[in-house]
Write an enzyme that holds these catalytic residues in place. Structure first.
Site, PDB file in Angstrom:
ATOM      1  N   LYS A   1       2.078   2.420   0.403  1.00 12.50           N
ATOM      2  CA  LYS A   1       2.862   1.180   0.378  1.00 12.50           C
ATOM      3  C   LYS A   1       4.301   1.511   0.761  1.00 12.50           C
ATOM      4  CE  LYS A   1       2.997  -2.806  -2.757  1.00 12.50           C
ATOM      5  NZ  LYS A   1       2.837  -3.203  -4.154  1.00 12.50           N
ATOM      6  N   VAL A   2       4.767   0.839   1.806  1.00 13.00           N
ATOM      7  CA  VAL A   2       6.071   1.178   2.398  1.00 13.00           C
ATOM      8  C   VAL A   2       6.917  -0.095   2.508  1.00 13.00           C
ATOM      9  CG1 VAL A   2       7.193   2.204   4.418  1.00 13.00           C
ATOM     10  CG2 VAL A   2       4.896   2.959   3.788  1.00 13.00           C
TER      11      VAL A   2
END
Ligand code: G3P
Length: 220
Positions: A87-88
């Site tokens: 998750k960025v």
């Protein structure tokens, strides 16, 4: 529409998984911190425990904000388990990292998305999922931004250009959000354990069931 549980709590994840309604898990640094796990190895171990419970994707968020560090952290997270989705956040270095991960077959969830234009960039970078934050959009400015309208715009844009990026509606506050997401056709909705559990309940179900059992017992 697939349900994910937005939680890092193993008991909640196990209970929701036993109901048979969830396909995966989303976490974020706040949810991890609530479990009071400290130390990198302990956190990676916790992600492994989550992966052991659920059948599908598990989003694990990076803390780094610089490209090189996001890459290092993303590799570390993705090596925990095949189910891990890195998750960025949608920042410049994050977008570059999503592009890198997508070219290296590492699944990503582009997070902290508050507009259709951010979602479009995430899709162009090859994100596996994009997470519009429904509740936070509505909390921020109900008059000029509606989370449902933004979600509908994202859906239309992705359809126009046949982007493969899946819409993962996050920051869900209530049942209305969930039904609106389903009407628009979000691919995934992630919700808290409390909200997911509340979906099953209705006062008429409770009173109806009570009456059925009473009536049956009167003659049996
Ligand atoms: O995991 C991202 C998102 O679901 C956060 O939700 O309730 O903190 O706005 P919330």
């Amino acid at each position: 529409m697939i349900f994910f549980i937005d939680s890092a709590n193993l008991d909640e994840i196990r209970t929701a998984n036993d109901l048979g309604i969830i396909g995966g898990v989303t976490t974020n640094p706040t949810l991890i911190s609530k479990e009071l796990i400290s130390g990198r190895n302990a956190i990676l171990d916790h992600y492994q425990k989550i992966c052991n419970i659920v059948p599908g994707d598990v989003s694990a968020e990076v803390i780094s904000t610089k490209f090189k560090d996001i890459i290092t952290e993303g590799h570390q997270l993705s090596e925990v388990n095949k189910k891990i989705v890195v998750k960025v956040p949608i920042i410049e270095d994050g977008l570059k990292a999503i592009d890198y991960f997508s070219k290296n077959n590492i699944k990503t969830n582009c997070t902290l998305v508050f507009s259709a234009s951010q979602a479009l960039l995430a899709a162009k970078s090859g994100a596996t999922y994009v997470s519009p934050f429904m509740g936070r959009i509505d909390d921020w400015d109900k008059k000029t931004a509606s989370s449902i309208q933004i979600l509908a715009d994202i859906k239309k844009i992705f359809k126009n250009y046949q982007y493969k990026t899946k819409i993962l509606a996050a920051s869900i506050r209530n049942q209305e959000h969930i039904i609106d997401c389903a009407k628009i056709g979000a691919d995934v909705v992630t919700a808290s354990f409390k909200l997911l559990s509340s979906l099953i309940k209705h006062p008429l179900t409770e009173s109806g069931l009570k009456k059925f059992i009473q009536d049956y017992k009167r003659v049996n």
